[in-house]
Every structure is written in structure tokens, then in C-alpha cells.
Design an enzyme around this catalytic site. Structure first.
Site, PDB file in Angstrom:
ATOM      1  N   CYS A 132       0.836  -1.197   0.000  1.00 43.86           N
ATOM      2  CA  CYS A 132       0.000   0.000   0.000  1.00 43.86           C
ATOM      3  C   CYS A 132       0.869   1.244   0.000  1.00 43.86           C
ATOM      4  CB  CYS A 132      -0.896   0.027   1.220  1.00 43.86           C
ATOM      5  SG  CYS A 132      -2.126  -1.255   1.187  1.00 43.86           S
TER       6      CYS A 132
ATOM      7  N   CYS B  89      -3.759   6.647   1.885  1.00 46.24           N
ATOM      8  CA  CYS B  89      -2.551   5.820   1.890  1.00 46.24           C
ATOM      9  C   CYS B  89      -1.558   6.253   2.958  1.00 46.24           C
ATOM     10  CB  CYS B  89      -1.882   5.879   0.525  1.00 46.24           C
ATOM     11  SG  CYS B  89      -1.867   4.311  -0.314  1.00 46.24           S
TER      12      CYS B  89
END
Lengths: 394, 161
Positions: free
Chosen positions: B33, B102
């Protein structure tokens, strides 16, 4: 501060000789090539001159060169145009998993309209196996599209061999040569290529102009309908100034190509050799030999690309990265994933694309500036302590 | 792309490092990620006496971690638990929209460190929640076609099981 451009693949400065050639077409030579009068004729002649120079760069017949607005348009035109024009013959397209977005997303759009797609795998260097191409061919295959060299990892595909396979089966073969045309030798005859995409900026022409070569006899439908420009295959008043710039840049690129390659390769090879000496756990991405002359693609473990890139930028060094954090989609480069690079390692991607303005001094600077940046970021990284047994030496 | 405050924290991050014998440790994220953050806390009389972090990630992730560590230091545990994603973005004078999910995990990592401390106080092992979709917020996760988000999708699916 001295600016070092190691991001030529994103943008290269236009050559002064090219700019000089282009400027009159903004003012006194303003004509529309479609006009019958002499001002229009002047513009038409300029375009035809540029067409010959652009064709010479890829050893093509000038009548097959269609000017477009960019590499992306050329790629969309080739794929959508050939699939549409050959619907009656078949509906199957063969491509690879490492193509540029302008191929990858055009293929996806075609797939949504019912086109059957085979995406070929690549090896750890990003290379396609010509045997895989042959195996994928069916009696419904109407197009094979494999890029000449990868813009991110620099790997040069065995296009000549793939071209032979396509020719043997009588299937049109397209290659995205945006990263190679004007950079390394490209020859549509020797490579048995039927359609070829190119853009002007990678060989120091202006942005906003590209071309698609289409071999005589290949059926293709236009992407843009309208007037009868470019033999009716690309409607819309021509970007005369841009096209003139592309022609001039092509002429110079053909003349200087070997000198440019001879200048780039030693710089590239110094970076590939010296970066892993200066920083531990740096890996080369892409093929070690079959590689674009100015491409240095590496991964630096335990750190993320964007943070390295920002610190390099503060030192005047402009580079790129395939990290997820950089991309607008927040995805790690599909090219590196297809090559089997794991996602965490790919996050530490650094992509340097060198050009004619780079020097040994630039390489010295990068090899000097990058290690302390990596050290600082590794000291901050929770992955570094966990994974690495060896602490970085000062 | 980034505000001046973000760049300042990125260039000179505060409180980088680990705390030996930390009272609580919290970690969030996943390299796929993009970002991983680990927070270490030292607690005295219900107050965060010291906060340190280590972060793997982009400029935003590093600046977020640094800012959270500064915001948390000296606060009571209850106050620190109330530091939200929004508070961090405001303190940094904004973050690019694509970085909101994120990279803005610093307060989550801090909260986990506090929960870890509280669990230890009660003599329990703190059970670290899996980094499922609630943490691994890939903005492209909602796209129907899994090929659009090859890696995020698999990570999020795997961890939510």
C-alpha cells in the site's frame, strides 16, 4: 543551483536548431496545408518534407507515415483502427503485460467492447519470448502489438524475431517505438514491422506531435473522422509547426544517433556499476545488455521512491520512480510486477533516463548525493532494521 | 504538490527513532500500500511523556508521522486517542487528496500504541488488528475489475479474511 536532468523520458529540451526551424510556422508561414493557394501550399510542402525525414529515421516509405498528436494517439490509432477495420477477419489481439499505459488501457477499452486479448508474460528481465507469440496465435488473430523497448526498465524486445513470426502467419505487427525511434536504430523492413508508433520529444523534438507508420496494404480505420488530411486517416488541421519540428529533429537524430549512443552508454554503465558500490542492496531492473542506452532503472531496498526523489530534487537532480506513491493511480509499476519484482522492493524504484546534455560530472554528483539520502531514509525505515542484518557503514 | 509545513516536516522529521522498553508499540500499513509506520510511546501518569516513530513511505507519510508525534507528546492518553486523520491534515495545512488514505496512517499507529499499552496494563496481550481494508485503504480497491488494482486487491482481500 545546477540542474541535472535524469528524467529525459518524461521530457527533453527541444534542440535550438529545431526551434529555429519551427518558429516561422507560427507567423509568416501560417498557412493551412488544405488550402489550395500558395500560402497553403507552402505549409503542405513543409509537412511533406517532414514526412520524408521522419520516414527516413525508421527506413519507411514516406507515404506510410501519418502524423498524430502524440505517442498515445499513435498507439490508440494502431490498436483501435486495426481491430475495427478487421472485425470481419477476427477479433483476437496479442499483446504483453509490460506495455505503456496507452497500449494497456486501449487494450482494456477494446476488451470491454468484446475483443479477445492474450497478454504475454515476460521473464525476469522483462523480455517476451517470440515462441510465446507464435503459440498464442489463433485463426482469429488480427493484430500483434509488442513494444520495442520498455520506457520504465529499458529492456529491448526481440522485435525482429517477433516480426518474423507475425509475417509467417500473415498477421499485422505493431510496435510501440516511442522509447526507441530516434534513440536507437529502428528499421521497419529489417524488423518486419507493419505499424509503428513514435513521438518527437524523445529525440529532442517538440511535445504534442507523433506519428504512426502504417505499411501499405494494412487495413486500418481512422480514429478521428473529418476532413481528408493525412490521406483521410487522421482528420483535423495539421499541427504544422510541430510536424516541422519533428522532421527537423528526425533529420538530426539520424545523423547524430551513433554519437549520442556512444555518449550515453558509458554514463549509463557507470551508474549501473557505481550505485551498487556506493549503496548496499541496490538492484538493477531490466536487462543488463539489451537495454536502452540512457536507461538506469534500479530498486533501493527498505526505502520508498518518492521520498528519495524529493530529496534528490532539493539537490537539483531530477529523476523518476515506479513507486505506487508516485503514480496517480497509487499502484506499483505493472511492469516491475510482471517481471516478478515484489511490491515492497518495487516501492524503492528509481528511474534515471539520461540524455545528450548529461556529463560524467552529473554521474559523479548522483553517486555522491544519493547515498546520504538513502542512509537518512533507511535510518527512519522500520523495514531496514527488521530485514537487514548489516547496518549501513558510515 | 506539498504544503510548506509538509515539506518542512519531511526535511526535518521530529522524533524519529525507537524507544527502548517502550510502554506501547503500534504499527500500521503494508509495503504494497506504500507506507508502514511504527510508533513507540512512553507513558507517565496517563500522559505521553515520549513519542517516537519509524516510517517507510513517501514524503506525506514521513511528514504525517512527524506531525502526529509532535501533536501527541505531552497529551493525556484520552486526548491522544482523539487525534483524527482530519486533525493531522489540518495541522499539515493540507495533503494532496490521493495521499489522504494511503499516507495518513500516523494517528492510527499512535492509537494502536496506546491500545497496546492499555492492554499490557490489564495484563493482556494486545491483539493487533489485521491490516484489512479499514487500514489498507487503496483508493483503487473499489474498481470492479481486479486487474485495475492487481496488488492492492489481493492484499486487502487476503488481510480481511
Amino acid at each position: 543551483m545546477r540542474i541535472i536532468n535524469f528524467d529525459h523520458m518524461a521530457a527533453s529540451p527541444v534542440l535550438p536548431e529545431v526551434v529555429e526551424e519551427m518558429l516561422p510556422y507560427l507567423t509568416e508561414r501560417y498557412g493551412n496545408p488544405s488550402s489550395i493557394h500558395s500560402v497553403g501550399e507552402q505549409a503542405e510542402e513543409a509537412i511533406n518534407d517532414a514526412r520524408e525525414k521522419t520516414a527516413a529515421l525508421i527506413n519507411a516509405n514516406p507515404s506510410g507515415v501519418i502524423f498524430t498528436s502524440c505517442g498515445t494517439e499513435s498507439n490508440n490509432f494502431a490498436l483501435k483502427g486495426v481491430m475495427l477495420a478487421n472485425r470481419a477477419q477476427g477479433n483476437h489481439l496479442i499483446t504483453t503485460g509490460v506495455e505503456h499505459f496507452s497500449i494497456m488501457h486501449a487494450v482494456k477499452a477494446l476488451e470491454k467492447q468484446g475483443v479477445e486479448v492474450t497478454r504475454l508474460p515476460v521473464d525476469k528481465y522483462g523480455m517476451v519470448d517470440p515462441d510465446d507469440v507464435e503459440t498464442a496465435i489463433t485463426d482469429r488473430t488480427v493484430l500483434i502489438s509488442v513494444m520495442h523497448a520498455n520506457n520504465e526498465v529499458g529492456t529491448i524486445q526481440p522485435i525482429g524475431e517477433i516480426g518474423k513470426v507475425a509475417r509467417k502467419h500473415g498477421i499485422p505487427f505493431h510496435t510501440d517505438a516511442v522509447a526507441t525511434a530516434g534513440v536507437i536504430p529502428v528499421d521497419v523492413e529489417a524488423m518486419s514491422v507493419d505499424l509503428l508508433s513514435m513521438a518527437a520529444n524523445p529525440f529532442y523534438g517538440p511535445k504534442g506531435v507523433g506519428a504512426l507508420y502504417v505499411r501499405k496494404g494494412v487495413r486500418i480505420a481512422p480514429l478521428l473522422d473529418g476532413g481528408i488530411q493525412e490521406n483521410g486517416l487522421r482528420a483535423g488541421t495539421e499541427n504544422v509547426m510541430g510536424i516541422v519540428g519533428m522532421g527537423k529533429a528526425a533529420e538530426i537524430a539520424l545523423r547524430e544517433m551513433q554519437a549520442r549512443i556512444d555518449h550515453l552508454m558509458p554514463l549509463r554503465d557507470r551508474l549501473i556499476r557505481e550505485l551498487p558500490e556506493a549503496i548496499e542492496e541496490v538492484g538493477l531492473v531490466g536487462h543488463p545488455i539489451r537495454r536502452l542506452p540512457g536507461n538506469v532503472s534500479v530498486t533501493v531496498k527498505y526505502v520508498e521512491g518518492e521520498s528519495m526523489l524529493l530529496f534528490m530534487d532539493m539537490e537539483g537532480i531530477k529523476i523518476a520512480s515506479g513507486s505506487a506513491c508516485i503514480s496517480r493511480s497509487l499502484k506499483v509499476s505493472h511492469v516491475m510486477l510482471a517481471m516478478g519484482v515484489d511490491a515492497a522492493t518495487a516501492q524503492g524504484s528509481l528511474l534515471m533516463t539520461l540524455g545528450r546534455d548529461n556529463t560524467d560530472e552529473d554521474v559523479d554528483d548522483v553517486v555522491r548525493v544519493l547515498p546520504p539520502i538513502v542512509r537518512k531514509l533507511r535510518d527512519m525505515s522500520p523495514l531496514y532494521k527488521k530485514s537487514s542484518k548489516v547496518k549501513a557503514s558510515a | 504538490m506539498y504544503s510548506e509545513i509538509v515539506m518542512e516536516h519531511f526535511k526535518n522529521p521530529r522524533n524519529v527513532g525507537e524507544i527502548e522498553n517502550a510502554d506501547g508499540i503500534g504499527e500500521v500499513g503494508n509495503p504494497a500500500c506504500g507506507d508502514i509506520m511504527t510508533f513507540y510511546i512512553k507513558v507517565k501518569n496517563n500522559v505521553l511523556e515520549d513519542v517516537k516513530f519509524k516510517t517507510f513511505g513517501c514524503g506525506a507519510a514521513i511528514a504525517v508521522s512527524s506531525m502526529v508525534s509532535e501533536m501527541a507528546k505531552g497529551k493525556t492518553l484520552d486526548e491522544a486517542m482523539r487525534i483524527s486523520h482530519r486533525d493531522v491534515i489540518t495541522a499539515l495545512d493540507g495533503l494532496p487528496k490521493k495521499k489522504h488514505h494511503c499516507s495518513n496512517l500516523g494517528s492510527d499507529a499512535l492509537h494502536r500504541a496506546i491500545e497496546d499499552y492499555q492492554a499490557k496494563l490489564q495484563g493482556k496481550m494486545y491483539e493487533k488488528p489485521g491490516d484489512g481494508p479499514e487500514v489498507c485503504e487503496c483508493p483503487v480497491r473499489d474498481i470492479e475489475d481486479p486487474e485495475e488494482a492487481p496488488y492492492c486487491a489481493t492484499v486487502c482481500e487476503r488481510s480481511s479474511k
